[in-house]
Design an enzyme around this catalytic site. Structure first.
Site, short mmCIF file in Angstrom:
data_model
loop_
_atom_site.label_atom_id
_atom_site.label_comp_id
_atom_site.label_asym_id
_atom_site.label_seq_id
_atom_site.Cartn_x
_atom_site.Cartn_y
_atom_site.Cartn_z
N CYS A 1 3.52 16.29 2.11
CA CYS A 1 2.64 15.78 2.17
C CYS A 1 1.45 16.59 3.37
O CYS A 1 0.13 15.65 2.88
CB CYS A 1 2.98 13.94 2.66
SG CYS A 1 4.03 13.45 1.99
N CYS B 1 6.69 12.89 6.56
CA CYS B 1 6.67 13.83 5.47
C CYS B 1 6.42 15.62 5.27
O CYS B 1 5.11 15.33 5.13
CB CYS B 1 6.58 12.91 3.66
SG CYS B 1 6.13 14.47 2.22
#
Length: 323
Positions: free
Chosen positions: A83, A80
């Site tokens: 993230c 991700c």
């Protein structure tokens, strides 16, 4: 980017705190028991402010700990990209807030059950647990100023409604806690100006601030996501929701009516409804109307974020009707 729950102020929803009095009593009972056994709360090392949590340790590391201090949960994954921006920021804030909250990091790939139990639809997703009660905070990357506002209100709720005042940190227990400096980006002031404009309801000002960033740095992720949300909010700002939905229901073949209703769907948190409405509009239309529905759908994908599984599903549906 603003929190994906479409709350532009980043405020914790106090109505989501259920059974507050019962949870507060439970927290006070747990603290009293700890005081009887150990004579009072012991200071914890700074390194324990950020912890990795899995399904086996969730009850101990999150639920039990939340009777002493708010636990902020960061759902993340190695693949991700947002993230990688959000997680280091949350870790730095955990150190800075020095015991006012604990950050629990949960890798969704290794802990699918926890992801399902919290109803996580996309990552990064941030929740809090206070005295055993779960609170959704926001989904997606967000500007630091807005995250701070969310944390400040979370801490206030924890103290006023649950009696949680945090934990004492011993900075020397394992040596001084490392101080992580926030990287000063060249567009921080413009991005902050955009957030302030959003909070003030000045959508035009926010849009211009984001565009100023993108004119120099077209790949700036935060500015691109922020611009999409600011433009969406500007479009729905003066709408009459009842009239728009009535128009869309009565004229299913009117692409412009469906586009307006899809914007309202998304702002209201009905992501699948918004996407499905526009996929149907693309399937039923042709020419300029079809292109308008397709372009708006792609714009809404940007608002929600490409990592969201609902976007992946809708992209597949769009491809089917286009090809």
């Amino acid at each position: 980017m603003q929190p994906r729950n479409m709350s532009m102020s980043g405020v914790v929803d106090l109505a989501a705190v259920k059974a507050a009095q019962e949870a507060k009593a439970k927290a006070e009972q747990a603290r009293a028991e700890a005081a009887r056994q150990g004579g009072g709360p012991a200071a914890v090392p700074a390194s324990s402010l950020v912890i990795d949590v899995d399904e086996a340790g969730f009850e101990r590391d999150v639920l039990q700990r939340s009777t002493e201090v708010p636990v902020v949960i960061d759902f993340w994954a190695e693949w991700c990209e947002p993230c990688k921006q959000l997680s280091p920021l949350l870790e730095r804030l955990a150190a800075e807030y020095s015991g006012r909250f604990v950050l629990a990091k949960i890798d969704v790939d290794a802990n699918q059950m926890l992801m399902q139990q919290f109803g996580v639809q996309g990552i990064p997703a941030v929740f809090a647990v206070v005295a055993g009660q779960a609170l959704p905070l926001f989904q997606g990357a967000a500007p630091e100023a807005q995250i701070r506002g969310t944390l400040d209100q979370l801490i206030q709720v924890a103290e006023e409604r649950f009696g949680l005042t945090g934990i004492t940190v011993d900075q020397n227990a394992e040596g001084p806690a490392p101080v992580v400096e926030a990287p000063a980006g060249p567009y921080d002031s413009l991005l902050e100006a955009a957030v302030q404009a959003l909070d003030a309801g000045d959508m035009a000002g926010a849009i211009q601030a984001y565009k100023n960033v993108l004119s120099d740095d077209p790949g700036n992720t935060e500015a691109k996501l922020g611009l999409g949300q600011a433009e969406l909010l500007q479009r729905v700002q003066d709408m009459d929701p009842q009239a728009v939905r009535k128009d869309a229901a009565e004229r299913p073949g009117d692409v412009r009516a469906q586009i307006a209703a899809a914007d309202l769907d998304l702002v209201g948190g009905h992501v699948e409804d918004a996407f499905g409405r526009l996929v149907d509009a693309v399937a039923r239309s042709a020419g300029d109307d079809r292109d308008a529905a397709r372009v708006r759908l792609l714009e809404l994908f940007e608002v929600v974020g490409g990592d969201d599984p609902r976007v992946t599903t809708a992209r597949t549906a769009l491809a089917r009707v286009l090809f």
